[in-house]
Design a protein around this motif. Structure first.
Motif, PDB file in Angstrom:
ATOM      1  N   SER A  99       0.855  -1.187   0.000  1.00  0.00           N
ATOM      2  CA  SER A  99       0.000   0.000   0.000  1.00  0.00           C
ATOM      3  C   SER A  99       0.892   1.238   0.000  1.00  0.00           C
ATOM      4  O   SER A  99       2.097   1.144   0.236  1.00  0.00           O
ATOM      5  N   THR A 100       0.301   2.379  -0.258  1.00  0.00           N
ATOM      6  CA  THR A 100       1.064   3.630  -0.266  1.00  0.00           C
ATOM      7  C   THR A 100       1.771   3.826   1.077  1.00  0.00           C
ATOM      8  O   THR A 100       2.948   4.182   1.128  1.00  0.00           O
ATOM      9  N   SER A 101       1.022   3.571   2.164  1.00  0.00           N
ATOM     10  CA  SER A 101       1.607   3.777   3.494  1.00  0.00           C
ATOM     11  C   SER A 101       2.838   2.892   3.705  1.00  0.00           C
ATOM     12  O   SER A 101       3.867   3.345   4.208  1.00  0.00           O
ATOM     13  N   PHE A 128      -1.088  14.250   3.863  1.00  0.00           N
ATOM     14  CA  PHE A 128      -2.041  13.213   4.268  1.00  0.00           C
ATOM     15  C   PHE A 128      -1.592  12.639   5.619  1.00  0.00           C
ATOM     16  O   PHE A 128      -0.428  12.287   5.780  1.00  0.00           O
ATOM     17  N   SER A 178       3.310  15.681  -0.323  1.00  0.00           N
ATOM     18  CA  SER A 178       2.345  15.269  -1.340  1.00  0.00           C
ATOM     19  C   SER A 178       2.435  16.280  -2.465  1.00  0.00           C
ATOM     20  O   SER A 178       2.331  17.491  -2.222  1.00  0.00           O
ATOM     21  N   ASP A 207       4.896  12.078  -2.709  1.00  0.00           N
ATOM     22  CA  ASP A 207       3.715  11.225  -2.708  1.00  0.00           C
ATOM     23  C   ASP A 207       2.807  11.693  -3.848  1.00  0.00           C
ATOM     24  O   ASP A 207       2.332  12.836  -3.845  1.00  0.00           O
ATOM     25  N   HIS A 210      -2.468  11.922  -5.261  1.00  0.00           N
ATOM     26  CA  HIS A 210      -3.489  12.770  -5.888  1.00  0.00           C
ATOM     27  C   HIS A 210      -3.025  13.373  -7.206  1.00  0.00           C
ATOM     28  O   HIS A 210      -3.704  14.226  -7.763  1.00  0.00           O
ATOM     29  N   CYS A 230      -0.791   6.061  -5.157  1.00  0.00           N
ATOM     30  CA  CYS A 230      -1.960   5.238  -4.935  1.00  0.00           C
ATOM     31  C   CYS A 230      -2.593   4.902  -6.289  1.00  0.00           C
ATOM     32  O   CYS A 230      -2.526   5.690  -7.216  1.00  0.00           O
ATOM     33  N   TYR A 232      -5.950   3.533  -6.508  1.00  0.00           N
ATOM     34  CA  TYR A 232      -7.417   3.417  -6.495  1.00  0.00           C
ATOM     35  C   TYR A 232      -8.118   4.755  -6.645  1.00  0.00           C
ATOM     36  O   TYR A 232      -9.321   4.838  -6.596  1.00  0.00           O
ATOM     37  N   LYS A 233      -7.328   5.828  -6.798  1.00  0.00           N
ATOM     38  CA  LYS A 233      -7.943   7.148  -7.023  1.00  0.00           C
ATOM     39  C   LYS A 233      -8.071   7.370  -8.528  1.00  0.00           C
ATOM     40  O   LYS A 233      -8.887   6.722  -9.170  1.00  0.00           O
TER      41      LYS A 233
HETATM   42  C1  LIG Z   1      -4.866   8.159  -0.565  1.00  0.00           C
HETATM   43  C2  LIG Z   1      -3.548   8.505  -0.019  1.00  0.00           C
HETATM   44  C3  LIG Z   1      -2.792   7.549   0.664  1.00  0.00           C
HETATM   45  C4  LIG Z   1      -3.390   6.179   0.897  1.00  0.00           C
HETATM   46  O1  LIG Z   1      -2.577   5.332   1.602  1.00  0.00           O
HETATM   47  P1  LIG Z   1      -2.973   3.796   1.728  1.00  0.00           P
HETATM   48  O2  LIG Z   1      -1.809   3.208   2.362  1.00  0.00           O
HETATM   49  O3  LIG Z   1      -3.229   3.296   0.335  1.00  0.00           O
HETATM   50  O4  LIG Z   1      -4.216   3.708   2.522  1.00  0.00           O
HETATM   51  C5  LIG Z   1      -1.542   7.906   1.119  1.00  0.00           C
HETATM   52  N1  LIG Z   1      -1.042   9.150   0.920  1.00  0.00           N
HETATM   53  C6  LIG Z   1      -1.747  10.094   0.269  1.00  0.00           C
HETATM   54  C7  LIG Z   1      -1.168  11.442   0.040  1.00  0.00           C
HETATM   55  C8  LIG Z   1      -3.024   9.801  -0.212  1.00  0.00           C
HETATM   56  O5  LIG Z   1      -3.738  10.720  -0.837  1.00  0.00           O
END
Ligand SMILES: *Cc1c(COP(=O)(O)O)cnc(C)c1O
Length: 426
Positions: A99-101, A128, A178, A207, A210, A230, A232-233
């Motif tokens: 995942s992104t995190s 975020f 971000s 990051d 978005h 990410c 899924y956006k």
């Molecule tokens: C949506 C988003 C994430 C999502 O993190 P997940 O680990 O996929 O839940 C992380 N960072 C930013 C800046 C986001 O917009």
């Protein structure tokens, strides 16, 4: 110049839209539903239903374990190469993983380890929360020897470059931001900020959650060191779809992955007892990828590559400007104000509108009993209504109707009928 306020004008913009046919490539089961939340969860492409079905029925069902050699093993690198084209990276610099995190953690750890001797991490207070939580955890993991310094936004909408310059110095190990802020959609000048970080000898970590699929990005031109994002956006990969990560080629050997699992080994299927670093982007994978979810990511990525991010951006800017001019005419007198940068060149693909009653107004927008349409935006604490523009399927007519519905809700004070207590997911 004031905007044409007729629905005919919105319809004309739709007829003349060069991307109008792409909407047909998505599942739209309720045409009266206006979905302005593609910045949180992109719509489902028709082809994804087919691809995911194939992955389950044919690849898993029929081919079973053989599918690993028939495509699954290289899927994460193959899709990474496609995403690389969307974010202006070299094909060997991007891989789909975790995942992104988690990716943020892995690369953040590697960066701090590499920059031993420097003690400051610079980010901003518009980032975020998950990104900041991960950084706070890293500080603790490195025994509190680092300081996380946050650039404070004066207006909660944009960042001040001169303030950022003041925060950088010999102690800066890492600048991590971000590219497009999740609340206001403020977009940093990637080249300028990266150059600033490098001037002070720090690593630059973006990051792109978005930005990817919404605005043109060139990590190569900016000479960025690290990035995550990410899917899924704006990449429409589906709920919880795997994220991606980018590591500049000349850092791949040196940067350490703190979670070195077998999928990051030189050759996982030799089953050696000691980890061997392949020195390539593959080492930032950890364990088995979620194949079924990764399979669903490809159709929308292909669509974006076909359309070209330039055309997507052009429509996004035109729709954003249209939305803002309607809001100016119809909403500002009801207490709304713009929560996004005024100028399109500093803005991503969603528009935030601020209002003291934002939460209850969102509830009214969502309510099928109100007006002629259900409108789905999202609410972000404390007072933001985010209206996401996804040029592949958002129409001008939808924007027109949403702003009109907002006006209707305000004129009749309909939001007053809703409680202020929040749902778990807003
Ligand atoms: C949506 C988003 C994430 C999502 O993190 P997940 O680990 O996929 O839940 C992380 N960072 C930013 C800046 C986001 O917009």
């Amino acid at each position: 110049m004031s905007v044409d306020l007729s629905i005919e004008y919105a319809r004309k913009l739709d007829r003349e839209d060069p991307l109008k046919d792409y909407r047909k490539q998505f599942v739209i089961s309720d045409p009266s539903l206006i979905y302005l939340d593609g910045n949180s969860l992109g719509r489902l492409p028709l082809k994804t239903v087919e691809y995911a079905g194939m992955a389950i029925r044919d690849q898993w069902g029929d081919r079973l374990i053989r599918s690993w050699n028939e495509g699954w093993y290289h899927q994460s690198s193959r899709l990474g190469r496609k995403i690389a084209q969307i974010i202006g990276a070299h094909p060997e610099e991007v891989i789909v993983s975790d995942s992104t995190s988690i990716n943020l953690y892995k690369l953040g750890y590697g960066a701090l380890k590499m920059m031993k001797g420097r003690s400051e991490i610079v980010s901003d207070d518009m980032n975020f929360p998950s990104d900041l939580y991960i950084l706070q955890g890293l500080v603790r993991q490195f025994n509190g020897k680092h300081t996380l310094r946050l650039l404070k936004s004066q207006d909660g909408i944009s960042s001040d470059m001169t303030e950022l310059v003041r925060m950088l110095g010999k102690r800066t190990a890492l600048v991590t931001l971000s590219h497009v802020a999740f609340k206001s959609a403020y977009m940093y000048d990637m080249e300028k900020v990266t150059e600033l970080a490098h001037m002070h000898g720090a690593l630059m970590f973006w990051d792109l959650s978005h930005s990817v699929g919404a605005v043109p990005v060139s990590l190569k031109r900016a000479d960025a060191d690290l990035a995550v994002g990410c899917t899924y956006k704006y990449l429409n990969g589906g709920p919880g779809a795997s994220a991606f990560l980018y590591v500049k080629r000349d850092l791949q050997e040196k940067l350490e992955n703190p979670i070195q699992g077998w999928f990051g080994d030189k050759n996982p299927f030799e089953f050696k007892l000691h980890y061997r670093d392949p020195g390539t982007i593959r080492k930032f994978q950890t364990g088995s990828p979620p194949v079924l979810s990764v399979s669903g990511m490809e159709p929308a990525i292909d669509m974006l590559l076909e359309v070209g991010i330039g055309a997507v951006r052009q429509k996004s800017v035109a729709q954003g400007e249209y939305l803002i001019s309607l809001a100016r005419e119809w909403l500002f007198k009801h207490g709304f104000r713009l929560g996004s940068p005024m100028f399109a060149e500093r803005r991503g693909s969603h528009i935030s509108l601020k209002h003291a009653e934002a939460y209850r107004i969102c509830r009214a927008l969502n309510d099928p009993q109100v007006g002629n349409h259900v409108v789905i935006p999202d609410f972000r604490e404390p007072n933001n209504i985010r209206l996401g523009i996804t040029p592949l399927y958002t129409t001008y007519t939808e924007i027109y109707r949403s702003i009109k519905q907002l006006r209707y809700i305000m004129e009749n004070r309909i939001y007053e009928h809703y409680p202020t207590s929040r749902d778990m997911v807003t």
